[in-house]
Motif scaffolding. Structure first.
Motif, PDB file in Angstrom:
ATOM      1  N   ASP A  38      12.222   5.238  -9.704  1.00 45.92           N
ATOM      2  CA  ASP A  38      10.951   4.541  -9.865  1.00 45.92           C
ATOM      3  C   ASP A  38      10.975   3.769 -11.173  1.00 45.92           C
ATOM      4  N   GLY A  42       7.493  -1.212 -10.513  1.00 42.88           N
ATOM      5  CA  GLY A  42       7.990  -1.202  -9.147  1.00 42.88           C
ATOM      6  C   GLY A  42       9.512  -1.244  -9.104  1.00 42.88           C
ATOM      7  N   SER A  72      13.090   3.557  -3.557  1.00 41.30           N
ATOM      8  CA  SER A  72      11.971   3.892  -4.436  1.00 41.30           C
ATOM      9  C   SER A  72      11.308   5.176  -3.961  1.00 41.30           C
ATOM     10  N   ILE A  75       5.307   4.255  -2.519  1.00 46.28           N
ATOM     11  CA  ILE A  75       3.915   4.170  -2.940  1.00 46.28           C
ATOM     12  C   ILE A  75       3.061   4.995  -1.978  1.00 46.28           C
ATOM     13  N   GLY A  76       2.117   5.708  -2.509  1.00 42.90           N
ATOM     14  CA  GLY A  76       1.261   6.545  -1.682  1.00 42.90           C
ATOM     15  C   GLY A  76       1.833   7.925  -1.403  1.00 42.90           C
ATOM     16  N   GLN A  84       5.745   9.534 -13.276  1.00 37.81           N
ATOM     17  CA  GLN A  84       4.935   8.868 -12.263  1.00 37.81           C
ATOM     18  C   GLN A  84       3.454   8.942 -12.625  1.00 37.81           C
ATOM     19  N   TYR A  88       0.718   5.636 -13.536  1.00 37.03           N
ATOM     20  CA  TYR A  88      -0.503   5.367 -12.782  1.00 37.03           C
ATOM     21  C   TYR A  88      -1.786   5.611 -13.578  1.00 37.03           C
ATOM     22  N   LYS A  91      -5.338   4.017 -12.715  1.00 37.63           N
ATOM     23  CA  LYS A  91      -5.377   3.742 -11.278  1.00 37.63           C
ATOM     24  C   LYS A  91      -6.060   4.901 -10.547  1.00 37.63           C
ATOM     25  N   LYS A 149      -1.426  11.884  -5.726  1.00 37.60           N
ATOM     26  CA  LYS A 149      -0.817  10.652  -5.252  1.00 37.60           C
ATOM     27  C   LYS A 149      -1.730   9.468  -5.524  1.00 37.60           C
ATOM     28  N   TYR A 150      -1.108   8.307  -5.626  1.00 39.62           N
ATOM     29  CA  TYR A 150      -1.805   7.048  -5.830  1.00 39.62           C
ATOM     30  C   TYR A 150      -2.548   6.690  -4.553  1.00 39.62           C
ATOM     31  N   LEU A 152      -3.952   3.870  -2.307  1.00 44.55           N
ATOM     32  CA  LEU A 152      -3.901   2.435  -2.045  1.00 44.55           C
ATOM     33  C   LEU A 152      -5.311   1.958  -1.802  1.00 44.55           C
TER      34      LEU A 152
END
Length: 155
Positions: A38, A42, A72, A75-76, A84, A88, A91, A149-150, A152
């Motif tokens: 990562d 990105g 990678s 994402i998500g 990580q 973020y 976010k 987790k991020y 979206l």
């Protein structure tokens, strides 16, 4: 048969000259080695290809019949390493606590294994007739959550 620590050492050798960080090395079914990396900005496919070539050159015969996959972290997907979380900050994230309670909010800060998520919730304040929305900081420990987790957001 190649050992995980040999692959990790080789990946870390490539990483020392790059701004990427290692997320995970997984020996998957069907004789696959999956390397997840990562970066704060990105992951570029060209860099994945470069790392893959580096590993094939470095490990050569040791890879044997293994299929090498470099990509990678996704994402998500749940965070696996502390870096990580740092990437973020600011976010929106979702945290699933060990007790099964989900929290969604803005990742405010990270300190070692501890992190803070700011959530907006209704609270009854003294002197107010109705509950009002206020920001509340909730503290968590990376080792004491099922996942973070991020989220979206397509707004």
């Amino acid at each position: 048969m190649i050992e995980k620590k040999v692959v990790v050492t080789a990946v870390e050798e490539w990483l020392k000259d790059n701004d990427y960080f290692l997320v995970d090395v997984v020996f998957a079914d069907n004789d696959r080695i999956v390397v997840e990396i990562d970066h704060a900005d990105g992951v570029w496919i060209e860099d994945c290809a470069e790392l893959s070539r580096f590993l094939q050159d470095k490990l050569g015969e040791e890879l044997g019949n293994y299929e090498l996959e470099v990509g990678s972290a996704g994402i998500g997907q749940p965070f696996k390493v502390a870096q990580q979380y740092v990437n973020y900050i600011g976010k929106e994230v979702e945290v699933l606590a060990l007790d099964g309670k989900k929290t969604q909010g803005i990742l405010k800060s990270v300190d070692g294994d501890d992190f803070i998520v700011t959530v907006t919730e209704k609270q009854k304040l003294e002197g107010k007739k109705r509950p009002v929305m206020v920001d509340v900081d909730k503290a968590f420990n990376m080792q004491q959550v099922k996942y973070t987790k991020y989220l979206l957001n397509f707004k």
